[in-house]
Enzyme design. Sequence first.
Site, PDB file in Angstrom:
ATOM      1  N   CYS A   1       0.837  -1.199   0.000  1.00 42.27           N
ATOM      2  CA  CYS A   1       0.000   0.000   0.000  1.00 42.27           C
ATOM      3  C   CYS A   1       0.882   1.263   0.000  1.00 42.27           C
ATOM      4  O   CYS A   1       1.522   1.558  -1.001  1.00 42.27           O
ATOM      5  CB  CYS A   1      -0.976  -0.034   1.172  1.00 42.27           C
ATOM      6  SG  CYS A   1      -2.325   1.161   1.015  1.00 42.27           S
TER       7      CYS A   1
ATOM      8  N   HIS B   1      -3.655  -5.176   0.068  1.00 41.20           N
ATOM      9  CA  HIS B   1      -3.179  -5.681   1.367  1.00 41.20           C
ATOM     10  C   HIS B   1      -3.259  -7.209   1.376  1.00 41.20           C
ATOM     11  O   HIS B   1      -4.271  -7.778   1.797  1.00 41.20           O
ATOM     12  CB  HIS B   1      -4.036  -5.114   2.501  1.00 41.20           C
ATOM     13  CG  HIS B   1      -3.793  -3.668   2.775  1.00 41.20           C
ATOM     14  ND1 HIS B   1      -2.894  -3.223   3.722  1.00 41.20           N
ATOM     15  CD2 HIS B   1      -4.314  -2.553   2.208  1.00 41.20           C
ATOM     16  CE1 HIS B   1      -2.884  -1.894   3.725  1.00 41.20           C
ATOM     17  NE2 HIS B   1      -3.737  -1.468   2.815  1.00 41.20           N
TER      18      HIS B   1
ATOM     19  N   GLU C   1      -2.025  -9.357   3.267  1.00 41.71           N
ATOM     20  CA  GLU C   1      -2.063  -9.985   4.599  1.00 41.71           C
ATOM     21  C   GLU C   1      -3.472 -10.377   5.024  1.00 41.71           C
ATOM     22  O   GLU C   1      -3.650 -11.297   5.835  1.00 41.71           O
ATOM     23  CB  GLU C   1      -1.434  -9.065   5.652  1.00 41.71           C
ATOM     24  CG  GLU C   1      -2.128  -7.746   5.887  1.00 41.71           C
ATOM     25  CD  GLU C   1      -1.627  -6.609   5.015  1.00 41.71           C
ATOM     26  OE1 GLU C   1      -1.881  -5.443   5.353  1.00 41.71           O
ATOM     27  OE2 GLU C   1      -0.984  -6.892   3.977  1.00 41.71           O
TER      28      GLU C   1
END
Length: 591
Positions: free
Chosen positions: A399, A526, A528
């Site tokens: 990001c 993102h 994750e």
Amino acid sequence: MKYILVTGGVISGIGKGIIASSVGTILKSCGLHVTSIKIDPYINIDAGTFSPYEHGEVFVLDDGGEVDLDLGNYERFLDIRLTKDNNLTTGKIYQYVINKERKGDYLGKTVQVVPHITDAIQEWVMRQALIPVDEDGLEPQVCVIELGGTVGDIESMPFIEAFRQFQFKVKRENFCNIHVSLVPQPSSTGEQKTKPTQNSVRELRGLGLSPDLVVCRCSNPLDTSVKEKISMFCHVEPEQVICVHDVSSIYRVPLLLEEQGVVDYFLRRLDLPIERQPRKMLMKWKEMADRYDRLLETCSIALVGKYTKFSDSYASVIKALEHSALAINHKLEIKYIDSADLEPITSQEEPVRYHEAWQKLCSAHGVLVPGGFGVRGTEGKIQAIAWARNQKKPFLGVCLGMQLAVVEFSRNVLGWQDANSTEFDPTTSHPVVVDMPEHNPGQMGGTMRLGKRRTLFQTKNSVMRKLYGDADYLEERHRHRFEVNPVWKKCLEEQGLKFVGQDVEGERMEIVELEDHPFFVGVQYHPEFLSRPIKPSPPYFGLLLASVGRLSHYLQKGCRLSPRDTYSDRSGSSSPDSEITELKFPSINHD
């Protein structure tokens, strides 16, 4: 539908989320479909505008919901996909009831907390519990509900009252309450104290809820005498007192609950249609937990961010790194570096902090710059990115990390000294990062590009494409207001910074890779948020592989780990299953 309510006492942050996730995990391993709801008693509509110091990270769902980080635990533990309505806040409920009142749905009645707010809570829970969350699209059979905060908080009173009524509405055999409490052990005496738990359970009973299981969080296993004392004063059987002491990894918590007969208890109490013995799924958890305890080699990652004093600010990032480290049989060491400490001004004001920060960065095997907002510390992140690029250190920017990698490259390779993001310098003559058309400057909440979006690979010659299983596209979750300016794309690519992934329209730069570097990758999304213990996120997995020097070998082997590096490692495992469990990556559905 069976409902399991998890409440907490004594202190907040006691581990209700992990307990709730673990209960869901052992029920899912018995073959049930499980969903979960997190109730947050704050008045915010969602978690989108929280400071990471206030409430930890903001977790983003497929539908763009910005929610509490506990929903991340549920998704990772249960491998499910939740929606924003699985996170219920006081703000959402009041907004829902007030909107109904404005429309005249209450026909002129006085709108009150009881019955209107409490009824709305019950309706919301019953409605949301039926929404499918598994890939097979089947309706859930069990709903685990976590009530945030502690019993007795003024904010959570309407919710406690709602569930007091709810237990009678759905009948006793369909509702049970797990109360998580703290059993402190003062170092001065070394004795486990039960009084906080007694008081907490007494308060819960006074509000009309009786706990079926009392889960005691403690540093060491509970003594039998302590268990019996809690049983006597809290009016439960000794087998209803469950000890969850500190363990080496959270993968052990579902196993700990299962060992203490939680499945058998639910079987009797809720009349569940299941086998007594949790099967294959818990064997995987046992393998992961055993494997975690056997790790010898260490891989260190420098996490260069703004919110490093509070690890919950990067909860999903840390989990994604852990999943990837476990997949390659390495212990993870995270070196937290406050990016402001890397800036030249710190060398004059606080030289010790400056040198310690650079020492940490230089000794790490890989560098990660995660997402963030605001100008503070951005120059330090740019310094770290420049160092990783020049020293050929594996680097992943997520990001804001990707945006700053483009800024750094523009300044130091293209020679545009004033290159910047318009977020930090609106007057720059080289705005390489700009705000997006969707951004509404007048409002903060819900004005970002949020949720699951598709990214198309632009070339076959890409490390990231290979890590994603040579797919044509990927679908990952986003949360950003700014993006790389497509005007400068050609200039950057001519110097070797390749934009290998773009959005469906071809306007947004999603993935960037640097040529002639072991691993220098930036992603606008993102990754994750979709990492799972048995399915690590490809960008983080690539960073870890590159950091231990195994990435090129892995790519040459067709993206397969050697047997000693997959979950087929069964040494010391008594699993009855003979099949090899391969490492999986996020499923790519080709239309």
